[in-house]
Structures are given as C-alpha cells and as structure tokens.
Scaffold this active site. Structure first.
Site, PDB file in Angstrom:
ATOM      1  N   ARG A 131      -1.563   3.667  17.006  1.00 23.67           N
ATOM      2  CA  ARG A 131      -1.574   4.853  16.138  1.00 23.67           C
ATOM      3  C   ARG A 131      -2.696   5.835  16.490  1.00 23.67           C
ATOM      4  O   ARG A 131      -3.797   5.417  16.850  1.00 23.67           O
ATOM      5  CB  ARG A 131      -1.688   4.441  14.666  1.00 23.67           C
ATOM      6  CG  ARG A 131      -0.493   3.640  14.213  1.00 23.67           C
ATOM      7  CD  ARG A 131      -0.686   3.183  12.799  1.00 23.67           C
ATOM      8  NE  ARG A 131      -0.221   4.123  11.814  1.00 23.67           N
ATOM      9  CZ  ARG A 131      -0.904   4.469  10.739  1.00 23.67           C
ATOM     10  NH1 ARG A 131      -2.117   4.002  10.523  1.00 23.67           N
ATOM     11  NH2 ARG A 131      -0.391   5.289   9.846  1.00 23.67           N
ATOM     12  N   LYS A 174      -3.459  -0.076  14.096  1.00 22.78           N
ATOM     13  CA  LYS A 174      -4.321   0.967  13.534  1.00 22.78           C
ATOM     14  C   LYS A 174      -5.734   0.560  13.903  1.00 22.78           C
ATOM     15  O   LYS A 174      -6.243  -0.443  13.405  1.00 22.78           O
ATOM     16  CB  LYS A 174      -4.135   1.013  12.017  1.00 22.78           C
ATOM     17  CG  LYS A 174      -5.125   1.923  11.279  1.00 22.78           C
ATOM     18  CD  LYS A 174      -4.766   2.016   9.800  1.00 22.78           C
ATOM     19  CE  LYS A 174      -5.752   2.830   8.997  1.00 22.78           C
ATOM     20  NZ  LYS A 174      -5.354   2.990   7.588  1.00 22.78           N
ATOM     21  N   LYS A 207       1.305  10.879  13.532  1.00 26.16           N
ATOM     22  CA  LYS A 207       1.883  11.388  12.273  1.00 26.16           C
ATOM     23  C   LYS A 207       2.384  12.815  12.478  1.00 26.16           C
ATOM     24  O   LYS A 207       1.836  13.545  13.302  1.00 26.16           O
ATOM     25  CB  LYS A 207       0.836  11.362  11.165  1.00 26.16           C
ATOM     26  CG  LYS A 207       0.493   9.955  10.688  1.00 26.16           C
ATOM     27  CD  LYS A 207      -0.375   9.972   9.427  1.00 26.16           C
ATOM     28  CE  LYS A 207      -0.712   8.533   9.008  1.00 26.16           C
ATOM     29  NZ  LYS A 207      -1.520   8.458   7.780  1.00 26.16           N
ATOM     30  N   GLU A 259       3.876   9.145  -0.795  1.00 29.32           N
ATOM     31  CA  GLU A 259       2.467   9.042  -1.191  1.00 29.32           C
ATOM     32  C   GLU A 259       1.948  10.326  -1.815  1.00 29.32           C
ATOM     33  O   GLU A 259       1.227  10.292  -2.807  1.00 29.32           O
ATOM     34  CB  GLU A 259       1.637   8.670   0.047  1.00 29.32           C
ATOM     35  CG  GLU A 259       0.145   8.653  -0.220  1.00 29.32           C
ATOM     36  CD  GLU A 259      -0.679   8.205   0.984  1.00 29.32           C
ATOM     37  OE1 GLU A 259      -0.096   7.825   2.017  1.00 29.32           O
ATOM     38  OE2 GLU A 259      -1.916   8.229   0.874  1.00 29.32           O
ATOM     39  N   GLU A 305       0.857  -1.187   0.000  1.00 26.22           N
ATOM     40  CA  GLU A 305       0.000   0.000   0.000  1.00 26.22           C
ATOM     41  C   GLU A 305       0.890   1.233   0.000  1.00 26.22           C
ATOM     42  O   GLU A 305       1.803   1.370   0.829  1.00 26.22           O
ATOM     43  CB  GLU A 305      -0.912  -0.016   1.235  1.00 26.22           C
ATOM     44  CG  GLU A 305      -1.896   1.138   1.209  1.00 26.22           C
ATOM     45  CD  GLU A 305      -3.122   0.923   2.084  1.00 26.22           C
ATOM     46  OE1 GLU A 305      -3.314  -0.201   2.595  1.00 26.22           O
ATOM     47  OE2 GLU A 305      -3.891   1.880   2.246  1.00 26.22           O
ATOM     48  N   ARG A 306       0.626   2.117  -0.954  1.00 26.95           N
ATOM     49  CA  ARG A 306       1.438   3.332  -1.122  1.00 26.95           C
ATOM     50  C   ARG A 306       2.912   3.009  -1.366  1.00 26.95           C
ATOM     51  O   ARG A 306       3.802   3.790  -1.003  1.00 26.95           O
ATOM     52  CB  ARG A 306       1.327   4.259   0.098  1.00 26.95           C
ATOM     53  CG  ARG A 306      -0.096   4.545   0.529  1.00 26.95           C
ATOM     54  CD  ARG A 306      -0.914   5.121  -0.578  1.00 26.95           C
ATOM     55  NE  ARG A 306      -2.306   5.334  -0.191  1.00 26.95           N
ATOM     56  CZ  ARG A 306      -3.266   5.623  -1.056  1.00 26.95           C
ATOM     57  NH1 ARG A 306      -3.007   5.703  -2.354  1.00 26.95           N
ATOM     58  NH2 ARG A 306      -4.483   5.820  -0.654  1.00 26.95           N
ATOM     59  N   GLU A 335     -10.203   4.445   9.212  1.00 25.80           N
ATOM     60  CA  GLU A 335     -10.344   4.023   7.812  1.00 25.80           C
ATOM     61  C   GLU A 335     -10.853   2.582   7.698  1.00 25.80           C
ATOM     62  O   GLU A 335     -10.315   1.775   6.944  1.00 25.80           O
ATOM     63  CB  GLU A 335      -9.015   4.192   7.067  1.00 25.80           C
ATOM     64  CG  GLU A 335      -8.588   5.646   6.985  1.00 25.80           C
ATOM     65  CD  GLU A 335      -7.370   5.885   6.118  1.00 25.80           C
ATOM     66  OE1 GLU A 335      -6.545   4.965   5.977  1.00 25.80           O
ATOM     67  OE2 GLU A 335      -7.261   7.000   5.579  1.00 25.80           O
ATOM     68  N   ASP A 379      -2.365  14.292   6.948  1.00 27.96           N
ATOM     69  CA  ASP A 379      -1.833  13.030   6.427  1.00 27.96           C
ATOM     70  C   ASP A 379      -0.641  13.241   5.505  1.00 27.96           C
ATOM     71  O   ASP A 379      -0.798  13.180   4.281  1.00 27.96           O
ATOM     72  CB  ASP A 379      -2.950  12.284   5.674  1.00 27.96           C
ATOM     73  CG  ASP A 379      -2.568  10.840   5.364  1.00 27.96           C
ATOM     74  OD1 ASP A 379      -1.573  10.373   5.928  1.00 27.96           O
ATOM     75  OD2 ASP A 379      -3.273  10.197   4.564  1.00 27.96           O
ATOM     76  N   TRP A 412     -12.562  13.444   2.398  1.00 32.84           N
ATOM     77  CA  TRP A 412     -11.681  12.926   1.341  1.00 32.84           C
ATOM     78  C   TRP A 412     -11.745  13.819   0.102  1.00 32.84           C
ATOM     79  O   TRP A 412     -11.257  13.445  -0.958  1.00 32.84           O
ATOM     80  CB  TRP A 412     -12.095  11.492   0.944  1.00 32.84           C
ATOM     81  CG  TRP A 412     -11.813  10.480   2.005  1.00 32.84           C
ATOM     82  CD1 TRP A 412     -10.967  10.599   3.056  1.00 32.84           C
ATOM     83  CD2 TRP A 412     -12.396   9.166   2.110  1.00 32.84           C
ATOM     84  NE1 TRP A 412     -10.980   9.455   3.824  1.00 32.84           N
ATOM     85  CE2 TRP A 412     -11.847   8.559   3.260  1.00 32.84           C
ATOM     86  CE3 TRP A 412     -13.322   8.449   1.350  1.00 32.84           C
ATOM     87  CZ2 TRP A 412     -12.195   7.273   3.673  1.00 32.84           C
ATOM     88  CZ3 TRP A 412     -13.667   7.174   1.760  1.00 32.84           C
ATOM     89  CH2 TRP A 412     -13.108   6.588   2.910  1.00 32.84           C
ATOM     90  N   GLU A 470       5.562   9.522  13.767  1.00 40.16           N
ATOM     91  CA  GLU A 470       5.527   8.683  12.557  1.00 40.16           C
ATOM     92  C   GLU A 470       5.726   9.599  11.350  1.00 40.16           C
ATOM     93  O   GLU A 470       4.982  10.555  11.165  1.00 40.16           O
ATOM     94  CB  GLU A 470       4.168   7.967  12.440  1.00 40.16           C
ATOM     95  CG  GLU A 470       4.002   7.194  11.139  1.00 40.16           C
ATOM     96  CD  GLU A 470       2.637   6.486  11.011  1.00 40.16           C
ATOM     97  OE1 GLU A 470       2.110   5.987  12.027  1.00 40.16           O
ATOM     98  OE2 GLU A 470       2.104   6.449   9.892  1.00 40.16           O
ATOM     99  N   HIS A 486      -4.028  18.611   0.587  1.00 39.67           N
ATOM    100  CA  HIS A 486      -5.019  17.598   0.195  1.00 39.67           C
ATOM    101  C   HIS A 486      -5.778  17.996  -1.076  1.00 39.67           C
ATOM    102  O   HIS A 486      -6.997  17.801  -1.171  1.00 39.67           O
ATOM    103  CB  HIS A 486      -6.005  17.361   1.343  1.00 39.67           C
ATOM    104  CG  HIS A 486      -6.488  15.935   1.402  1.00 39.67           C
ATOM    105  ND1 HIS A 486      -7.355  15.412   0.473  1.00 39.67           N
ATOM    106  CD2 HIS A 486      -6.226  14.934   2.275  1.00 39.67           C
ATOM    107  CE1 HIS A 486      -7.600  14.143   0.778  1.00 39.67           C
ATOM    108  NE2 HIS A 486      -6.916  13.822   1.856  1.00 39.67           N
TER     109      HIS A 486
HETATM  110  C1  GCV Z   1      -2.182   2.388   5.456  1.00 40.14           C
HETATM  111  C2  GCV Z   1      -3.536   7.346   4.374  1.00 40.14           C
HETATM  112  C3  GCV Z   1      -3.176   6.451   3.231  1.00 40.14           C
HETATM  113  C4  GCV Z   1      -3.593   5.013   3.500  1.00 40.14           C
HETATM  114  C5  GCV Z   1      -2.909   4.572   4.819  1.00 40.14           C
HETATM  115  C6  GCV Z   1      -3.356   5.520   5.922  1.00 40.14           C
HETATM  116  C7  GCV Z   1      -2.712   5.199   7.250  1.00 40.14           C
HETATM  117  O1  GCV Z   1      -4.901   7.460   4.472  1.00 40.14           O
HETATM  118  O2  GCV Z   1      -3.774   6.918   2.065  1.00 40.14           O
HETATM  119  O3  GCV Z   1      -3.176   4.244   2.426  1.00 40.14           O
HETATM  120  O4  GCV Z   1      -3.248   3.259   5.134  1.00 40.14           O
HETATM  121  O5  GCV Z   1      -2.988   6.837   5.576  1.00 40.14           O
HETATM  122  O6  GCV Z   1      -1.745   5.860   7.593  1.00 40.14           O
HETATM  123  O7  GCV Z   1      -3.165   4.306   7.932  1.00 40.14           O
END
Ligand code: GCV
Length: 740
Positions: free
Chosen positions: A307, A270, A342, A375, A150-151, A274, A347, A524, A369, A503
């Site tokens: 997280r 996590k 983060k 990304e 992912e990413r 999401e 993000d 989003w 983090e 964003h």
């Molecule tokens: C792993 C963002 C990214 C997701 C990621 C998320 C996270 O939303 O787009 O791909 O998921 O961050 O940090 O959990």
C-alpha cells in the site's frame, strides 16, 4: 355519507379499470442480496463441491429459459478469453457457455443468469463475449481477529475464528458465491492493521478451511501481514528485510502457507503508516520490503499488494506524501509487486482529485484501492451509491502517456509490458442479516464487482441491473429509485463537504461534522484542512503561494488545478484558499455558494423520503420500513452537517445565511457538544478501539502543545464513547414538506 359512498365507488372503479394494483412482495431481510428474484434463495451445497458442479447446479436451479444450456470448457483454448473470460453463444434452441477454464464457465453462468434476471436476454442468435479488465479483482476486509471490523458498520466480522476450523458457517459459501457472481476473485480477509497471529499455524489451519470453501468459486485468499511478524511470532530480534534470518523467516512462512493453500494469492501490506511497522524502521525502503516478500512468493506465483497510504505528522501537505515516498522507487519493484494506491491523495473523502501517483510511476504496477465501506460518507446510516465516485477516478486522465492515460488505462496495465493488474475495494460487509447494515448500500458490493470486471460500465447500467435483481423490474420502481441512487454521491458531497472541502468530519468516529476540531497531530485536524479564517477558506496547494501539490500532476492537469480561474469548482477549496466574497462562476459569493449547496443537499436528502414513499407498493414491508427509517435519519444528518459547518464558518465569514435557506435549528455551542472527542490515552489513529492496536511500532506523540484553539473552537469536554455521538445528536425536525 352519500358523498363518501360515491367516493368509495369511484375509487374502486378507477382501481378496477386501471388494473394497477401491485401485489406487495413478501417480507425479506435482504440476506439473499441480488439473487432475490430467483425462485429459490438458498444455495444448497452441490453434491460434489467443484466449480463445474456449482456451475451446473446454478443452471439446473435457476435457468428458466426454454433453450438448453450447455456448459463447455474449450478444448481449443481461445487466447482472447484469457483465464476468466467467457462467451455466451445464443443460437435458437441452445445457449452455450464457453470458456478456457471451469471458473470462466462459472462466470459465464452468472452472466447468463444476470441477463435473465434483468430481462436482457438476446432475442435471436447472438454471441456475447466478456473478458475482465483486471486480473485480480480484490476485496480487502479490515476485520480483526476478535471479530471487530475497523470502519465496519454492518456487525461483526464474518469470520468466526473461535469456531473455525471445526465449525463452518454456511455464510462462507454464500459469501464466495455472491463474490463469484460479480467476478470478485481475491479476498484479503484480515485488517491491514494486521495482527501477526494470523500467520501462526493455529490460524493458518482456520484460513485453510476458508480457502477450501472459496476455491471452487475462484476466490483466492490473501493475508494482510504485520511487517514485524518475524519479531512478534518468529522469535527474531529484528524484522529488517535485508537481514538473512528475516528473509528466511518469510520464505519458510510462505512455504508453510502454500503447503496448506496451494492457490494462496499473496500478501497485502500496510507498512510505515499509522503506526504500522515497515522497512523504514530499519532504514530500508518500501522497495526493500516489498521485494523481499515478492521473492518469497515468486516461486508459487503469489503477488504482493503493497500500500502507498503513507503520511506523517511532519509533512507540510499530507496529500503529497505518497508520491514523495514512492516516485523515487519507480522501476525498482519486482514484477510481482503491485503498489496499491487509494483513489485520492488524502483518504476516501466524499470528493478528492485523483492521487497524483497514478500519473507519476510509469514503470510500476499500480493498482487502485477504493473504499466500499462508508467511513466518511455516513457509515451504513446513509444511502450513498459509490460507483459514480469510483468511476470519476477511473475516468480521470493522468496524461502520463499522453491524452487517454486514464487511471483505468494505467491500472489495467495498458502502457506496461508487465500485464499484471489488480483493483481492490475495502468491503462494507459484516454479519448483519442484510450483510451491509443498510439494504440500499448492498449496491456498492455489487457495483464494485461489476466495475472491477468492466470499468466502462456506467453507474446507470449497474444500478439498473442491481435494482431489477434485488427489488423489482417495474419501471415505476426502477426509474425514480435509479435516479435517486445515481445522484446520491453528489448529494452527500453537497451536505457534507462541498466545493473541495475535505477532512472536516468529527475525528475518531468519522461520522458527522467536526470542523472546529483540532488534534495534537496537525494532519488529523480538520482545521489543518479547511484553514478557515477571516480571509477565506480552503487549502492553498498552488505552486506560487501554497504547498505546490498541483505540480505533482501532469500537464494540463497541473496548471488547470493551479489556476483558480480554471480549477473545477467542485475541487476549488481542495487546491485554493479562497476569500469568502470570491465570485463564483454563477455570480454568487463563495459564502452564498456554500450556503446554497448545503441547502440543496438537505433538500435532495429529504426528497429521498418522498421518492421512497411513492415506490412503497413495489417493496416488501420489511425492507421498505428499514430503508425509510434510514432515509429520515440521513436527511436529519444532512441538516446537522449544514448547521455545524456553516455556523462554524460564519464565525470567520461574518456573512448571513440567505433568507431563502432553512434557518439553522441549533446553535454552534449545542452542536459542538455533540462532536467533541478526546483521544483515549494511547489510542490509535482513527479511533481504533483499545486492545486492537496493531503490533507494529507506535508513532511517537510529538513534543509540544496541541495547536492553539482558534475562534469558534470547541470547549474542553470529557471523551465520549462512540455510540454516544448518536444519542447526543440534537433532534432535528425535517424541513417543512407537505407530507412529512
Ligand atoms: C485500516 C484511515 C482509516 C483507518 C485505516 C486507514 C488505512 O486512516 O481511518 O481506519 O486503517 O485509513 O487505510 O490504512
């Protein structure tokens, strides 16, 4: 003809006299990373696979000095060195590498070789002492069990689950060695959107093999867990953290893991984010969930990285949610829990203010983090050196404990009795030959490790070290390329999202611009973040008229951000909704400032190509060509960003792009055909490919129609698959430059 001969003769003479002919280095695919200039690149597995043997073999193979190197684990422990620190004692004919532990000596050996490779060995007698700032210097892989990442923009996951545990790739050891060489000592090997299968006996056998390979390099394995695992793989009808059966499930699972991997690091979680399951599914809190896992790990010395990346569609301002959810639990987490935050409140945008949470939870172990994978910063197509971004966060003062309470100081635990400390970075690594998908962004792996060891190192020093070890020590190469790298983060901010914009990228791929896009979830939707309209642009987060997010910061940050006069201009549109004709400090209108900032971003990105062409003699052909191609792409993307954002905003500002800026090369309508995506049925946030959806509870699609399309909105288009966005990018001509 005579004239030509004279010219050739003079040229030859000049070359001979100046003696400046540089021998072109041999081609390489970049797989040897920053070990590049050592004579041998392959690390043969030492006869006996222990930390001590590895340390000795690195010296035997790579130390070129005349002085003898002695590697010494101290009998008399030195508290100042802690577990991982080391001392290099240079005394004429001898260099002594001293530490309390074997792993400390291995870090010392890599430190010594770094000094050698960067021409920084001391001339006379000298003692150098190095102690890392953070206890856990962690990597987070967002790697799925089907080897997609992912990413991830550098190929497939390194972990070949199908082949493990029987077949072991040499890359696993190379990976561990590279991490140890920069001090990284923990790695969460699977995606935080976790598949519970990683905890099954079958997978744990595979994980054990990796742990055994990583151990001598001091690299502890962590696993990302799916909070709903008790239901998914444990046969329970609940995953409620206060249910005794669930508590027992985690105790048993943890015991099973430690039986296989005695130095297992712990869990990365996590939760309730999401679509991931979490304690809130059962009316419980983050503290309930984290503490239950912490209790299972405590007997073995394991820790929980929990997280704080949480947000939901109903919140008025996503930037405020982590603080809103976590501050009430300050002081309630177990000692072996770290809350992983983060760097910014949204993000991983090209520029964000710090997350206010860093200044709001004095009794909590907070860890930072950062995202190494790009990304939102051009994937592995753009050269962006990220250390300046991370350092900006670490150096920001939260004022929580008075002046000097920087994010670095807070996360290092300087104001806590509990000295547990950690930092984590989401990796940019895959199975591409060069690991990262772009030769130049290997620097971000290196820089992350060096920063985690020593947050005080400057971006310049780290870039200098990396370039010398990876390419050439020639100052004619180092100077321009280092300068280009150090500027590159700011350049990307300029051509993507300047002045606090955030964003506004195309949804789904998070590559390229999409300021016109909407989503059925407002949080989003790029339009939710820039709020462009005839009256101006930017997100009002002030107390008087906006979301009030500025009040989440301590003074004097709160009032500095809240007041449009004192708010730093590089965060202006993050905190304020600003009229198009607002006068900036340099006297320009906001609109013109935007136009000129984008223009500068394009010029700088295009300039990279010229700089790179000038250093061609110092770079092997293979890496030279690969990087050049990517730099051309980057400059074109910079123009794409500028055209898209300005043409779209112009529909509101109705102001002209100044004549001395490059004229747009495409129309808004053309550009909107490129970046339009439709969400797949049942697709996940961030465009995770179907079939890789997390097993946690899904977030319900809210009732009601998507937000109305405003002026300039994109036409309805069928959904495209991700790679098509690249094919559809209209061809851009680079701005007129003499030698392009
Ligand atoms: C792993 C963002 C990214 C997701 C990621 C998320 C996270 O939303 O787009 O791909 O998921 O961050 O940090 O959990």
């Amino acid at each position: 003809m005579k004239l030509f001969k004279t010219f050739v003769l003079i040229s030859a003479l000049i070359l001979a006299v100046s003696g400046c002919k540089v021998e072109k280095p041999a081609d390489t695919d970049g797989h040897d990373l920053w070990f590049h200039n050592l004579e041998q690149v392959a690390q043969a597995a030492p006869a006996s696979y222990t930390t001590e043997a590895i340390a000795q073999s690195e010296i035997d193979q790579y130390w070129k000095g005349k002085a003898a190197v002695e590697i010494k684990v101290l009998d008399q422990k030195d508290d100042a060195l802690g577990r991982d620190g080391y001392r290099l004692v240079f005394s004429g004919k001898k260099v002594s590498v001293e530490a309390n532990t074997a792993i400390g000596t291995l870090y010392g050996v890599y430190g010594l070789l770094r000094l050698q490779q960067t021409d920084a060995l001391p001339k006379g007698s000298k003692t150098i002492t190095e102690v890392p700032a953070y206890q856990y210097r962690a990597f987070n892989h967002w790697d799925n069990l089907n080897r997609s990442v992912e990413r991830g923009y550098a190929g497939k996951s390194l972990w070949n689950w199908e082949e493990l545990p029987d077949k072991v790739s040499p890359v696993y050891q190379e990976y561990a060695r590279a991490n140890a060489s920069v001090g990284i000592n923990a790695t969460a090997i699977n995606n935080v959107n976790a598949n519970a299968d990683i905890l099954t006996p079958e997978y744990l056998q595979k994980v054990k093999v990796l742990a055994d390979i990583f151990r001598p390099y001091g690299l502890k394995i962590f696993l990302s867990l799916n909070f709903a695992a008790p239901k998914h793989i444990g046969g329970l009808d609940t995953s409620d953290p206060l249910d005794p059966k669930v508590v027992q499930f985690w105790k048993d699972k943890t015991a099973e893991i430690y039986a296989l991997i005695p130095d297992f690091g712990g869990y990365l979680v996590k939760a309730n984010s999401e679509g991931q399951s979490g304690p809130q599914d059962y009316g419980r809190t983050h503290a309930d969930g984290a503490n239950m896992l912490a209790d299972a790990l405590a007997p073995y010395g394991g820790v929980v990285f929990w997280r704080a990346f949480v947000y939901d569609a109903q919140a008025e301002d996503r930037a405020m949610q982590a603080s809103d959810e976590f501050v009430p639990f300050d002081g309630q987490f177990r000692d072996n829990v770290l809350i992983q935050v983060k760097n910014g409140p949204i993000d991983f945008q090209p520029r964000e203010p710090i997350s206010p949470l860093f200044g709001q939870a004095p009794k909590t172990n907070l860890m930072l983090e950062v995202q190494i994978t790009q990304e939102y910063l051009g994937h592995s197509k753009h050269m962006v050196y990220l250390h300046p971004l991370w350092k900006e966060c670490l150096d920001t003062d939260t004022y929580e404990f008075g002046k000097g309470s920087t994010v670095a100081a807070v996360t290092e635990g300087k104001f806590r009795d509990n000295k547990l400390s950690a930092i984590s970075g989401v990796t940019n690594i895959g199975d591409d030959a060069n690991w990262c998908g772009h030769q130049m962004i290997q620097i971000n792996w290196y820089a992350y490790g060096r920063m985690a060891w020593n947050p005080d190192l400057s971006s310049e020093q780290i870039a200098d070290e990396w370039l010398r070890q990876t390419f050439s020590s020639d100052s004619k190469f180092i100077k321009p390329v280092k300068d280009m790298l150090v500027r590159s983060r700011e350049v990307t901010v300029s051509y993507e999202m300047p002045l606090g914009l955030h964003h506004i990228m195309a949804s789904n791929a998070h590559f390229g611009p999409g300021p016109w896009e909407t989503s059925y979830r407002k949080d989003w939707s790029p339009q939710f973040y820039h709020k462009a309209g005839p009256d101006g642009v930017g997100f009002d987060r002030t107390v008087a008229t906006g979301s009030g997010a500025t009040a989440q910061y301590n003074e004097p940050l709160a009032s500095t951000y809240d007041n449009i006069e004192t708010c730093p201009e590089n965060l202006l549109l993050w905190f304020h909704h600003v009229p198009w004709n607002y006068k900036m400090k340099d006297g320009k209108t906001l609109w013109n400032e935007l136009c000129y900032t984008y223009q500068k971003g394009i010029e700088d990105a295009a300039d990279y190509i010229k700089i790179w062409e000038k250093v061609e003699p110092y770079v092997d052909n293979q890496r030279y060509q690969e990087v050049r191609e990517k730099l051309i792409r980057q400059a074109k993307d910079a123009m794409w960003w500028r055209d898209a954002v300005l043409l779209y905003f112009q529909t509101f500002s109705n102001m002209p792009i100044p004549d001395d800026c490059y004229p747009p090369q495409h129309t808004l309508e053309e550009l909107q055909q490129v970046g339009v995506f439709r969400r797949p049925q049942g697709g996940m946030p961030g465009g995770m490919p179907q079939g890789q959806r997390p097993q946690g509870g899904q977030q319900a699609r809210p009732q009601g129609a998507p937000q109305g399309a405003p002026q300039g909105a994109a036409p309805q288009m069928p959904r495209m698959r991700m790679p098509e966005i690249y094919d559809m990018l209209p061809e851009y001509t680079l701005p007129s430059m003499p030698d392009l």
